[in-house]
Scaffold this motif. Structure first.
Motif, short mmCIF file in Angstrom:
data_model
loop_
_atom_site.label_atom_id
_atom_site.label_comp_id
_atom_site.label_asym_id
_atom_site.label_seq_id
_atom_site.Cartn_x
_atom_site.Cartn_y
_atom_site.Cartn_z
N GLN A 141 -50.79 0.39 36.18
CA GLN A 141 -50.28 -0.70 37.00
C GLN A 141 -48.74 -0.77 36.98
N ASP A 142 -48.12 -0.47 35.85
CA ASP A 142 -46.68 -0.72 35.77
C ASP A 142 -45.82 0.52 35.59
N PHE A 143 -46.43 1.70 35.58
CA PHE A 143 -45.68 2.90 35.25
C PHE A 143 -45.41 3.77 36.48
N GLN A 144 -44.17 4.22 36.60
CA GLN A 144 -43.83 5.21 37.62
C GLN A 144 -42.66 6.04 37.12
N GLY A 145 -42.63 7.29 37.54
CA GLY A 145 -41.52 8.17 37.17
C GLY A 145 -41.15 9.09 38.32
N LYS A 146 -39.95 9.64 38.23
CA LYS A 146 -39.48 10.63 39.19
C LYS A 146 -38.95 11.83 38.42
N ALA A 147 -39.45 13.00 38.78
CA ALA A 147 -38.98 14.24 38.16
C ALA A 147 -38.37 15.13 39.24
N TYR A 148 -37.18 15.62 38.96
CA TYR A 148 -36.45 16.46 39.92
C TYR A 148 -36.50 17.91 39.44
N TYR A 149 -36.89 18.80 40.32
CA TYR A 149 -37.06 20.21 39.96
C TYR A 149 -36.15 21.11 40.78
N MET A 204 -39.74 27.15 38.30
CA MET A 204 -39.34 25.77 38.60
C MET A 204 -39.03 25.09 37.28
N LEU A 205 -37.88 24.42 37.24
CA LEU A 205 -37.47 23.72 36.03
C LEU A 205 -37.05 22.30 36.36
N CYS A 206 -37.54 21.36 35.59
CA CYS A 206 -37.15 19.97 35.77
C CYS A 206 -35.71 19.79 35.29
N SER A 207 -34.86 19.26 36.16
CA SER A 207 -33.45 19.08 35.83
C SER A 207 -33.09 17.63 35.56
N LYS A 208 -33.99 16.70 35.94
CA LYS A 208 -33.69 15.28 35.77
C LYS A 208 -34.99 14.49 35.79
N ILE A 209 -35.08 13.49 34.93
CA ILE A 209 -36.23 12.59 34.91
C ILE A 209 -35.74 11.15 34.90
N VAL A 210 -36.32 10.33 35.74
CA VAL A 210 -36.03 8.90 35.74
C VAL A 210 -37.35 8.18 35.52
N MET A 211 -37.47 7.45 34.43
CA MET A 211 -38.69 6.75 34.10
C MET A 211 -38.56 5.28 34.49
N ASN A 212 -39.61 4.74 35.08
CA ASN A 212 -39.66 3.34 35.50
C ASN A 212 -38.39 2.90 36.25
N PRO A 213 -38.12 3.55 37.39
CA PRO A 213 -36.93 3.16 38.16
C PRO A 213 -37.04 1.72 38.62
N GLU A 214 -35.88 1.08 38.79
CA GLU A 214 -35.87 -0.33 39.20
C GLU A 214 -36.51 -0.50 40.58
N GLU A 215 -36.25 0.44 41.48
CA GLU A 215 -36.87 0.41 42.81
C GLU A 215 -38.00 1.44 42.83
N LYS A 216 -39.23 0.95 42.85
CA LYS A 216 -40.37 1.85 42.83
C LYS A 216 -40.73 2.31 44.24
N THR A 217 -41.27 3.52 44.32
CA THR A 217 -41.66 4.13 45.59
C THR A 217 -43.17 4.05 45.75
N GLU A 218 -43.61 3.66 46.94
CA GLU A 218 -45.04 3.62 47.22
C GLU A 218 -45.56 5.06 47.33
N ILE A 219 -46.54 5.41 46.52
CA ILE A 219 -47.10 6.76 46.56
C ILE A 219 -48.31 6.75 47.50
N GLU A 220 -48.15 7.38 48.64
CA GLU A 220 -49.20 7.37 49.66
C GLU A 220 -49.43 8.78 50.18
N ALA A 221 -50.66 9.06 50.56
CA ALA A 221 -51.00 10.37 51.12
C ALA A 221 -50.52 10.46 52.56
N PRO A 222 -50.09 11.65 53.01
CA PRO A 222 -49.76 11.83 54.42
C PRO A 222 -50.97 11.54 55.28
#
Length: 287
Positions: free
Chosen positions: A32-40, A237-255
Protein backbone atom coordinates in the motif's frame (compact mmCIF):
# COMPACT_ATOMS: atom_id res chain seq x y z
CA UNK A 1 21.36 -2.89 -50.38
CA UNK A 2 23.80 -4.91 -48.36
CA UNK A 3 22.83 -5.84 -44.83
CA UNK A 4 25.34 -4.98 -42.15
CA UNK A 5 25.86 -7.57 -39.48
CA UNK A 6 26.45 -5.91 -36.13
CA UNK A 7 27.96 -7.82 -33.24
CA UNK A 8 27.49 -6.37 -29.83
CA UNK A 9 30.14 -7.13 -27.24
CA UNK A 10 30.00 -6.48 -23.54
CA UNK A 11 31.28 -3.15 -22.23
CA UNK A 12 32.29 -2.90 -18.58
CA UNK A 13 30.25 -0.23 -16.87
CA UNK A 14 31.92 1.55 -14.00
CA UNK A 15 28.94 2.99 -12.20
CA UNK A 16 28.96 0.81 -9.11
CA UNK A 17 29.36 3.70 -6.69
CA UNK A 18 26.80 6.02 -8.28
CA UNK A 19 23.59 4.67 -6.77
CA UNK A 20 21.84 7.35 -4.74
CA UNK A 21 19.07 7.07 -2.19
CA UNK A 22 16.07 9.06 -1.08
CA UNK A 23 15.98 10.40 2.48
CA UNK A 24 12.70 8.53 3.01
CA UNK A 25 14.25 5.15 2.26
CA UNK A 26 12.69 2.50 4.48
CA UNK A 27 13.16 -1.23 3.98
CA UNK A 28 9.96 -2.14 5.87
CA UNK A 29 7.64 -1.94 2.85
CA UNK A 30 4.01 -2.91 2.26
CA UNK A 31 2.13 -2.94 -1.10
CA UNK A 32 0.00 0.00 0.00
CA UNK A 33 2.71 2.53 0.86
CA UNK A 34 5.84 1.44 -0.98
CA UNK A 35 7.15 2.63 -4.33
CA UNK A 36 10.59 2.93 -5.88
CA UNK A 37 12.29 4.09 -9.06
CA UNK A 38 15.38 2.43 -10.46
CA UNK A 39 17.35 4.01 -13.30
CA UNK A 40 19.34 1.73 -15.60
CA UNK A 41 22.02 2.28 -18.22
CA UNK A 42 22.44 -0.28 -20.98
CA UNK A 43 25.64 -0.34 -23.05
CA UNK A 44 26.89 -2.47 -25.92
CA UNK A 45 29.84 -2.26 -28.27
CA UNK A 46 29.72 -2.36 -32.06
CA UNK A 47 31.88 -4.67 -34.16
CA UNK A 48 31.61 -4.59 -37.95
CA UNK A 49 33.56 -7.79 -38.56
CA UNK A 50 35.14 -8.40 -41.99
CA UNK A 51 33.02 -5.68 -43.56
CA UNK A 52 34.41 -3.16 -41.10
CA UNK A 53 37.99 -4.04 -42.03
CA UNK A 54 37.45 -2.26 -45.35
CA UNK A 55 36.37 0.99 -43.68
CA UNK A 56 38.57 3.91 -42.75
CA UNK A 57 38.77 5.04 -39.12
CA UNK A 58 36.72 8.12 -40.02
CA UNK A 59 33.97 5.93 -41.51
CA UNK A 60 33.94 3.70 -38.43
CA UNK A 61 33.58 6.73 -36.15
CA UNK A 62 30.74 8.07 -38.27
CA UNK A 63 28.85 4.76 -38.09
CA UNK A 64 29.45 4.49 -34.34
CA UNK A 65 28.15 8.03 -33.83
CA UNK A 66 25.02 7.36 -35.88
CA UNK A 67 24.29 4.14 -34.01
CA UNK A 68 25.12 5.49 -30.55
CA UNK A 69 21.46 5.72 -29.58
CA UNK A 70 21.11 1.98 -30.28
CA UNK A 71 24.23 1.08 -28.34
CA UNK A 72 23.66 3.25 -25.26
CA UNK A 73 20.20 3.43 -23.71
CA UNK A 74 18.70 4.64 -20.44
CA UNK A 75 15.60 3.22 -18.75
CA UNK A 76 13.44 3.78 -15.68
CA UNK A 77 11.77 1.00 -13.69
CA UNK A 78 8.95 2.22 -11.44
CA UNK A 79 7.81 -0.48 -9.02
CA UNK A 80 5.87 -1.45 -5.93
CA UNK A 81 5.55 -4.85 -4.28
CA UNK A 82 3.55 -6.47 -7.09
CA UNK A 83 3.72 -4.23 -10.17
CA UNK A 84 6.40 -2.57 -12.29
CA UNK A 85 6.55 -0.28 -15.31
CA UNK A 86 9.68 -0.21 -17.46
CA UNK A 87 10.26 2.37 -20.17
CA UNK A 88 13.13 3.75 -22.22
CA UNK A 89 14.10 7.39 -22.02
CA UNK A 90 14.18 8.88 -25.54
CA UNK A 91 17.57 9.73 -26.97
CA UNK A 92 18.16 11.75 -30.14
CA UNK A 93 20.30 10.52 -33.02
CA UNK A 94 23.81 11.89 -32.57
CA UNK A 95 24.11 12.88 -36.24
CA UNK A 96 20.69 14.05 -37.39
CA UNK A 97 18.97 15.02 -34.14
CA UNK A 98 16.08 12.68 -35.03
CA UNK A 99 14.88 9.60 -33.23
CA UNK A 100 16.00 6.23 -34.59
CA UNK A 101 12.97 5.38 -36.73
CA UNK A 102 14.30 2.07 -38.12
CA UNK A 103 15.59 0.83 -34.78
CA UNK A 104 12.32 1.73 -33.03
CA UNK A 105 10.59 -1.03 -35.01
CA UNK A 106 12.66 -3.63 -33.17
CA UNK A 107 13.10 -2.14 -29.71
CA UNK A 108 11.24 -2.87 -26.53
CA UNK A 109 8.14 -0.79 -25.88
CA UNK A 110 6.79 0.37 -22.53
CA UNK A 111 6.33 -2.68 -20.34
CA UNK A 112 4.01 -3.45 -17.43
CA UNK A 113 4.60 -6.55 -15.29
CA UNK A 114 2.55 -7.95 -12.41
CA UNK A 115 4.32 -10.69 -10.47
CA UNK A 116 1.19 -11.58 -8.48
CA UNK A 117 -0.94 -12.34 -11.55
CA UNK A 118 2.02 -13.56 -13.67
CA UNK A 119 1.02 -11.13 -16.43
CA UNK A 120 2.80 -8.78 -18.78
CA UNK A 121 1.41 -6.02 -21.02
CA UNK A 122 3.62 -4.19 -23.47
CA UNK A 123 2.93 -1.72 -26.24
CA UNK A 124 4.86 -2.14 -29.48
CA UNK A 125 4.84 -0.16 -32.71
CA UNK A 126 5.88 -1.88 -35.93
CA UNK A 127 5.91 0.15 -39.15
CA UNK A 128 3.16 2.47 -37.99
CA UNK A 129 0.89 -0.24 -36.54
CA UNK A 130 0.29 -0.26 -32.79
CA UNK A 131 0.14 -3.55 -30.91
CA UNK A 132 -0.74 -4.38 -27.31
CA UNK A 133 1.16 -7.52 -26.40
CA UNK A 134 -0.51 -9.42 -23.55
CA UNK A 135 1.08 -12.58 -22.24
CA UNK A 136 2.45 -14.31 -19.16
CA UNK A 137 5.82 -13.38 -17.68
CA UNK A 138 8.92 -15.04 -19.09
CA UNK A 139 9.61 -18.27 -17.25
CA UNK A 140 13.18 -18.10 -15.90
CA UNK A 141 14.78 -21.03 -14.11
CA UNK A 142 17.27 -19.14 -11.96
CA UNK A 143 20.25 -20.93 -10.46
CA UNK A 144 21.08 -19.21 -7.20
CA UNK A 145 24.73 -18.62 -6.38
CA UNK A 146 26.61 -17.72 -3.20
CA UNK A 147 28.90 -15.15 -4.79
CA UNK A 148 28.32 -11.56 -3.68
CA UNK A 149 29.42 -8.05 -4.60
CA UNK A 150 28.51 -4.55 -3.51
CA UNK A 151 26.59 -2.27 -5.87
CA UNK A 152 26.18 1.15 -4.36
CA UNK A 153 25.17 0.54 -0.74
CA UNK A 154 23.67 -2.87 -1.42
CA UNK A 155 25.18 -6.32 -1.05
CA UNK A 156 24.03 -8.21 -4.13
CA UNK A 157 23.89 -11.94 -4.80
CA UNK A 158 24.56 -13.64 -8.11
CA UNK A 159 22.04 -15.73 -10.06
CA UNK A 160 22.37 -17.28 -13.51
CA UNK A 161 20.05 -18.73 -16.12
CA UNK A 162 19.97 -19.93 -19.71
CA UNK A 163 16.99 -18.61 -21.68
CA UNK A 164 15.83 -19.29 -25.27
CA UNK A 165 16.90 -16.21 -27.23
CA UNK A 166 13.62 -15.97 -29.15
CA UNK A 167 11.69 -15.80 -25.86
CA UNK A 168 14.04 -13.23 -24.34
CA UNK A 169 14.01 -10.85 -27.33
CA UNK A 170 10.61 -11.64 -28.86
CA UNK A 171 10.17 -7.98 -29.92
CA UNK A 172 13.45 -7.91 -31.90
CA UNK A 173 14.44 -9.24 -35.33
CA UNK A 174 17.52 -10.78 -36.85
CA UNK A 175 18.12 -12.32 -40.27
CA UNK A 176 19.21 -15.48 -38.45
CA UNK A 177 15.69 -15.70 -37.04
CA UNK A 178 14.30 -15.41 -40.57
CA UNK A 179 16.61 -18.16 -41.83
CA UNK A 180 15.56 -20.31 -38.87
CA UNK A 181 11.90 -19.76 -39.78
CA UNK A 182 12.55 -20.84 -43.36
CA UNK A 183 14.43 -23.90 -42.10
CA UNK A 184 11.54 -24.87 -39.84
CA UNK A 185 9.12 -24.63 -42.76
CA UNK A 186 11.32 -26.89 -44.85
CA UNK A 187 11.80 -29.42 -42.05
CA UNK A 188 8.06 -29.68 -41.48
CA UNK A 189 7.69 -31.02 -45.02
CA UNK A 190 10.28 -33.77 -44.57
CA UNK A 191 9.71 -37.01 -42.72
CA UNK A 192 12.11 -37.73 -39.91
CA UNK A 193 13.57 -34.22 -39.93
CA UNK A 194 16.03 -33.56 -37.12
CA UNK A 195 14.92 -31.43 -34.21
CA UNK A 196 15.83 -27.76 -34.61
CA UNK A 197 18.48 -26.56 -32.17
CA UNK A 198 17.20 -23.76 -29.92
CA UNK A 199 19.53 -20.78 -29.58
CA UNK A 200 20.07 -19.98 -25.89
CA UNK A 201 21.27 -16.82 -24.13
CA UNK A 202 23.27 -17.06 -20.91
CA UNK A 203 22.16 -14.54 -18.29
CA UNK A 204 23.97 -13.33 -15.19
CA UNK A 205 22.03 -11.22 -12.68
CA UNK A 206 22.87 -9.50 -9.40
CA UNK A 207 19.99 -8.86 -7.04
CA UNK A 208 19.64 -6.99 -3.73
CA UNK A 209 17.65 -8.81 -1.01
CA UNK A 210 17.54 -5.51 0.93
CA UNK A 211 14.96 -4.35 -1.64
CA UNK A 212 12.46 -7.23 -1.21
CA UNK A 213 10.69 -7.19 -4.58
CA UNK A 214 10.86 -9.69 -7.45
CA UNK A 215 11.26 -7.06 -10.17
CA UNK A 216 14.00 -6.31 -12.64
CA UNK A 217 14.60 -4.48 -15.91
CA UNK A 218 13.23 -5.69 -19.24
CA UNK A 219 12.09 -9.35 -19.20
CA UNK A 220 13.94 -10.19 -15.98
CA UNK A 221 12.18 -10.93 -12.70
CA UNK A 222 11.65 -13.70 -10.16
CA UNK A 223 14.56 -13.24 -7.75
CA UNK A 224 14.24 -12.50 -4.00
CA UNK A 225 15.34 -8.90 -4.42
CA UNK A 226 15.46 -6.13 -7.01
CA UNK A 227 17.84 -6.92 -9.90
CA UNK A 228 20.45 -4.15 -10.01
CA UNK A 229 22.66 -5.56 -12.76
CA UNK A 230 22.07 -8.06 -15.54
CA UNK A 231 24.26 -9.28 -18.39
CA UNK A 232 22.62 -11.21 -21.21
CA UNK A 233 24.66 -12.36 -24.16
CA UNK A 234 26.52 -9.24 -25.21
CA UNK A 235 24.58 -6.55 -23.37
CA UNK A 236 24.77 -5.28 -19.79
CA UNK A 237 22.22 -3.23 -17.84
CA UNK A 238 23.34 -1.58 -14.62
CA UNK A 239 21.29 0.39 -12.14
CA UNK A 240 22.85 3.84 -11.78
CA UNK A 241 20.34 5.45 -9.41
CA UNK A 242 17.61 4.38 -6.99
CA UNK A 243 14.97 6.59 -5.40
CA UNK A 244 12.91 4.91 -2.68
CA UNK A 245 9.48 6.21 -1.67
CA UNK A 246 9.58 9.39 -3.77
CA UNK A 247 7.46 12.27 -2.50
CA UNK A 248 5.49 12.30 -5.77
CA UNK A 249 4.36 8.77 -6.54
CA UNK A 250 3.63 7.54 -10.06
CA UNK A 251 0.50 5.58 -10.91
CA UNK A 252 1.63 2.18 -12.24
CA UNK A 253 -0.80 1.21 -14.98
CA UNK A 254 -0.71 -1.20 -17.90
CA UNK A 255 -0.76 0.20 -21.45
CA UNK A 256 -4.19 -0.01 -23.09
CA UNK A 257 -3.92 1.00 -26.75
CA UNK A 258 -3.16 -1.26 -29.68
CA UNK A 259 -4.18 -4.51 -31.33
CA UNK A 260 -4.11 -7.25 -28.69
CA UNK A 261 -1.65 -10.01 -29.56
CA UNK A 262 0.60 -12.58 -27.85
CA UNK A 263 4.40 -12.53 -27.86
CA UNK A 264 4.61 -15.47 -30.27
CA UNK A 265 2.07 -13.93 -32.64
CA UNK A 266 3.88 -10.59 -32.56
CA UNK A 267 7.18 -12.27 -33.37
CA UNK A 268 5.54 -14.08 -36.26
CA UNK A 269 4.15 -10.74 -37.53
CA UNK A 270 7.69 -9.33 -37.66
CA UNK A 271 9.11 -12.36 -39.46
CA UNK A 272 6.36 -12.39 -42.10
CA UNK A 273 6.79 -8.66 -42.78
CA UNK A 274 10.55 -9.02 -43.17
CA UNK A 275 10.03 -11.95 -45.54
CA UNK A 276 7.83 -9.67 -47.61
CA UNK A 277 10.51 -6.96 -47.69
CA UNK A 278 13.19 -9.47 -48.68
CA UNK A 279 11.08 -11.01 -51.43
CA UNK A 280 10.15 -7.61 -52.85
CA UNK A 281 13.82 -6.60 -53.04
CA UNK A 282 14.81 -9.84 -54.73
CA UNK A 283 11.79 -10.06 -56.99
CA UNK A 284 10.54 -13.26 -55.42
CA UNK A 285 6.84 -14.16 -55.36
CA UNK A 286 5.14 -13.78 -51.99
CA UNK A 287 4.39 -16.80 -49.86
Amino acid sequence: MKSILLKFSLISITLLSSIVFNKNENLDYTPQDFQGKAYYISKSNMELGKWGARLSEAQKKQIAARLKNRLEKTYVLTFNKEESYFDEQDKLDAMSGATDSWGKNFTQGNQYKNVKTNSQVQNQEFYGKKFLVKDSLLGINWEMGKETKVIGNYTCFKATASIPTNELTWYDFSWNRLRSSNSNEGDSKEEGAEEVVVDMTDVEAWYAPQIPVSHGPSEYWGLPGLILEVSAGNTTMLCSKIVMNPEEKTEIEAPEKGKIITKAAYQNTIVEKMKEFRNNRMGRPRG
